[in-house]
Design a protein around this motif. Sequence first.
Motif, PDB file in Angstrom:
ATOM      1  N   ARG A  55       7.414 -15.089  16.625  1.00 58.54           N
ATOM      2  CA  ARG A  55       6.453 -16.069  16.130  1.00 58.54           C
ATOM      3  C   ARG A  55       7.048 -16.800  14.933  1.00 58.54           C
ATOM      4  NH1 ARG A  55       0.958 -15.118  17.466  1.00 58.54           N
ATOM      5  NH2 ARG A  55       0.714 -13.426  18.980  1.00 58.54           N
ATOM      6  N   LYS A  56       6.659 -18.069  14.761  1.00 55.11           N
ATOM      7  CA  LYS A  56       7.137 -18.821  13.610  1.00 55.11           C
ATOM      8  C   LYS A  56       6.339 -18.466  12.357  1.00 55.11           C
ATOM      9  CE  LYS A  56       8.939 -22.771  16.209  1.00 55.11           C
ATOM     10  NZ  LYS A  56       8.873 -24.234  16.426  1.00 55.11           N
ATOM     11  N   ARG A  57       5.025 -18.616  12.435  1.00 57.08           N
ATOM     12  CA  ARG A  57       4.162 -18.342  11.291  1.00 57.08           C
ATOM     13  C   ARG A  57       2.886 -17.669  11.779  1.00 57.08           C
ATOM     14  NH1 ARG A  57       7.475 -19.407   6.907  1.00 57.08           N
ATOM     15  NH2 ARG A  57       8.622 -21.325   7.315  1.00 57.08           N
ATOM     16  N   THR A  58       2.308 -16.810  10.979  1.00 59.39           N
ATOM     17  CA  THR A  58       1.012 -16.227  11.299  1.00 59.39           C
ATOM     18  C   THR A  58       0.356 -15.721  10.024  1.00 59.39           C
ATOM     19  OG1 THR A  58      -0.163 -14.517  12.565  1.00 59.39           O
ATOM     20  CG2 THR A  58       2.036 -13.971  11.795  1.00 59.39           C
ATOM     21  N   ALA A  59      -0.964 -15.836   9.962  1.00 54.40           N
ATOM     22  CA  ALA A  59      -1.725 -15.304   8.834  1.00 54.40           C
ATOM     23  C   ALA A  59      -2.310 -13.942   9.157  1.00 54.40           C
ATOM     24  CB  ALA A  59      -2.853 -16.272   8.469  1.00 54.40           C
ATOM     25  N   ARG A 139       0.025   6.727  -8.550  1.00 52.28           N
ATOM     26  CA  ARG A 139      -0.092   8.165  -8.786  1.00 52.28           C
ATOM     27  C   ARG A 139       1.297   8.682  -9.153  1.00 52.28           C
ATOM     28  NH1 ARG A 139       0.436   7.668  -3.194  1.00 52.28           N
ATOM     29  NH2 ARG A 139       1.768   9.216  -2.157  1.00 52.28           N
ATOM     30  N   TYR A 140       1.369   9.946  -9.529  1.00 49.55           N
ATOM     31  CA  TYR A 140       2.645  10.536  -9.917  1.00 49.55           C
ATOM     32  C   TYR A 140       2.908  11.779  -9.074  1.00 49.55           C
ATOM     33  CZ  TYR A 140       2.805   7.359 -13.861  1.00 49.55           C
ATOM     34  OH  TYR A 140       2.855   6.230 -14.637  1.00 49.55           O
ATOM     35  N   GLU A 141       4.112  11.877  -8.563  1.00 47.47           N
ATOM     36  CA  GLU A 141       4.555  13.045  -7.823  1.00 47.47           C
ATOM     37  C   GLU A 141       5.880  13.499  -8.422  1.00 47.47           C
ATOM     38  OE1 GLU A 141       4.708  12.350  -3.649  1.00 47.47           O
ATOM     39  OE2 GLU A 141       2.581  11.849  -3.481  1.00 47.47           O
ATOM     40  N   GLU A 142       5.913  14.746  -8.891  1.00 46.46           N
ATOM     41  CA  GLU A 142       7.106  15.270  -9.571  1.00 46.46           C
ATOM     42  C   GLU A 142       7.537  14.331 -10.690  1.00 46.46           C
ATOM     43  OE1 GLU A 142       9.970  15.840  -6.494  1.00 46.46           O
ATOM     44  OE2 GLU A 142       8.904  17.535  -5.607  1.00 46.46           O
ATOM     45  N   GLU A 143       6.534  13.834 -11.430  1.00 48.73           N
ATOM     46  CA  GLU A 143       6.719  12.941 -12.575  1.00 48.73           C
ATOM     47  C   GLU A 143       7.320  11.594 -12.184  1.00 48.73           C
ATOM     48  OE1 GLU A 143       8.908  15.014 -15.573  1.00 48.73           O
ATOM     49  OE2 GLU A 143       7.310  16.480 -15.928  1.00 48.73           O
ATOM     50  N   ARG A 144       7.317  11.286 -10.900  1.00 53.45           N
ATOM     51  CA  ARG A 144       7.844  10.009 -10.433  1.00 53.45           C
ATOM     52  C   ARG A 144       6.675   9.111 -10.037  1.00 53.45           C
ATOM     53  NH1 ARG A 144      10.933  11.627  -6.260  1.00 53.45           N
ATOM     54  NH2 ARG A 144      12.769  11.841  -7.585  1.00 53.45           N
ATOM     55  N   PRO A 145       6.658   7.834 -10.452  1.00 56.08           N
ATOM     56  CA  PRO A 145       5.555   6.931 -10.070  1.00 56.08           C
ATOM     57  C   PRO A 145       5.622   6.584  -8.587  1.00 56.08           C
ATOM     58  CG  PRO A 145       7.267   5.709 -11.217  1.00 56.08           C
ATOM     59  CD  PRO A 145       7.658   7.152 -11.301  1.00 56.08           C
ATOM     60  N   VAL A 146       4.466   6.664  -7.943  1.00 48.77           N
ATOM     61  CA  VAL A 146       4.350   6.326  -6.517  1.00 48.77           C
ATOM     62  C   VAL A 146       3.204   5.331  -6.371  1.00 48.77           C
ATOM     63  CG1 VAL A 146       3.914   7.166  -4.182  1.00 48.77           C
ATOM     64  CG2 VAL A 146       5.187   8.599  -5.807  1.00 48.77           C
ATOM     65  N   PHE A 147       3.475   4.188  -5.772  1.00 50.36           N
ATOM     66  CA  PHE A 147       2.457   3.171  -5.560  1.00 50.36           C
ATOM     67  C   PHE A 147       1.978   3.199  -4.114  1.00 50.36           C
ATOM     68  CE2 PHE A 147       4.702   1.441  -9.250  1.00 50.36           C
ATOM     69  CZ  PHE A 147       3.644   1.024 -10.047  1.00 50.36           C
ATOM     70  N   SER A 148       0.677   3.038  -3.922  1.00 54.72           N
ATOM     71  CA  SER A 148       0.089   2.754  -2.611  1.00 54.72           C
ATOM     72  C   SER A 148      -0.556   1.375  -2.746  1.00 54.72           C
ATOM     73  CB  SER A 148      -0.957   3.804  -2.228  1.00 54.72           C
ATOM     74  OG  SER A 148      -0.350   5.049  -1.966  1.00 54.72           O
ATOM     75  N   PHE A 149       0.200   0.359  -2.390  1.00 55.62           N
ATOM     76  CA  PHE A 149      -0.237  -0.995  -2.717  1.00 55.62           C
ATOM     77  C   PHE A 149       0.531  -2.005  -1.888  1.00 55.62           C
ATOM     78  CE2 PHE A 149      -0.223  -4.844  -5.453  1.00 55.62           C
ATOM     79  CZ  PHE A 149      -1.601  -5.003  -5.574  1.00 55.62           C
ATOM     80  N   ARG A 150      -0.144  -3.093  -1.542  1.00 55.43           N
ATOM     81  CA  ARG A 150       0.504  -4.213  -0.897  1.00 55.43           C
ATOM     82  C   ARG A 150       0.044  -5.507  -1.546  1.00 55.43           C
ATOM     83  NH1 ARG A 150       0.558  -4.210   4.361  1.00 55.43           N
ATOM     84  NH2 ARG A 150       1.164  -6.399   4.434  1.00 55.43           N
ATOM     85  N   ASP A 151       0.872  -6.508  -1.450  1.00 53.58           N
ATOM     86  CA  ASP A 151       0.505  -7.853  -1.878  1.00 53.58           C
ATOM     87  C   ASP A 151      -0.310  -8.480  -0.752  1.00 53.58           C
ATOM     88  OD1 ASP A 151       0.310 -10.488  -2.622  1.00 53.58           O
ATOM     89  OD2 ASP A 151       2.472 -10.862  -2.677  1.00 53.58           O
ATOM     90  N   PHE A 152      -1.611  -8.686  -0.996  1.00 53.84           N
ATOM     91  CA  PHE A 152      -2.484  -9.248   0.020  1.00 53.84           C
ATOM     92  C   PHE A 152      -2.351 -10.769   0.127  1.00 53.84           C
ATOM     93  CE2 PHE A 152      -4.316  -5.110  -0.440  1.00 53.84           C
ATOM     94  CZ  PHE A 152      -4.910  -4.834   0.780  1.00 53.84           C
ATOM     95  N   MET A 153      -1.539 -11.347  -0.725  1.00 53.61           N
ATOM     96  CA  MET A 153      -1.289 -12.792  -0.725  1.00 53.61           C
ATOM     97  C   MET A 153      -2.616 -13.550  -0.775  1.00 53.61           C
ATOM     98  SD  MET A 153       2.059 -12.978   1.761  1.00 53.61           S
ATOM     99  CE  MET A 153       2.489 -14.651   1.239  1.00 53.61           C
ATOM    100  N   GLY A 154      -2.948 -14.349   0.226  1.00 53.65           N
ATOM    101  CA  GLY A 154      -4.157 -15.168   0.152  1.00 53.65           C
ATOM    102  C   GLY A 154      -5.445 -14.423   0.431  1.00 53.65           C
TER     103      GLY A 154
END
Length: 235
Positions: A55-59, A139-154
């Motif tokens: 696909r070329k583009r998709t939202a 959150r932190y696991e074994e003192e390491r930062p862990v993100f559960s996150f996405r850029d939702f854009m628009g």
Amino acid sequence: MVREHGFASARLGSPLPVRQLLQFGSLLGTPQPETDPAVLPFTEERVVLNLRSVRKRTADPALQPFARDALALHSEGSGRGVAQQPRYIVLMCRAPGGAAAAQTVLVPMAEVASRLDREERRLLTATVYRAGTPPPVLRYEEERPVFSFRDFMGQRLRWRYTPEPARAREPEPEPERVNAALRRLLAAMYTTRASGVRWEAGLLVVVDNRRFFHGRTAAPASGVGLRHLQRLRVL
């Protein structure tokens, strides 16, 4: 290497057959089935996803992996509970699509976290997506930062503030403070130095989903060949 550094790659010379790719994934953990009806037609053995730039583009977020436009930075399965989020993402190239084809982009979570101040990190450890039962954005696991996150854009990001019991008596912050922390997180994701994977047939890459955000650069709408990667998510 992937357990130590969060990333590993190998040039195999030629792509592995699907069965061998599954065997490799099983060495890391349990291959995770694809369940989204929108992507099932692109799967093999229900766990190997064929990422073809058809696909070329998709939202539509479900179909963005099959497009030629950029894919925003994210952690895989960010809206799921921790047990349902893949630990490793295995990517293997069957066809690179030419020199101008899209690259996979990796951004280390630890460096992103280091760009946030203490208060921003504190707010994000109590902020979760409003839908479902995901973990906090940070959150932190074994003192390491862990993100559960996405850029939702628009798309609109709906969140809720859920502090740990020990912090339950603290006054809830104004929504704008949380929104500001989320904006700072997005800014940090895109200003942290990224690494790009230039694909070639037979290149195999393993990424720790708890240590790197990943995304994709855009490819020209025409003038490049079909890029074909295969993805395996491993619990």
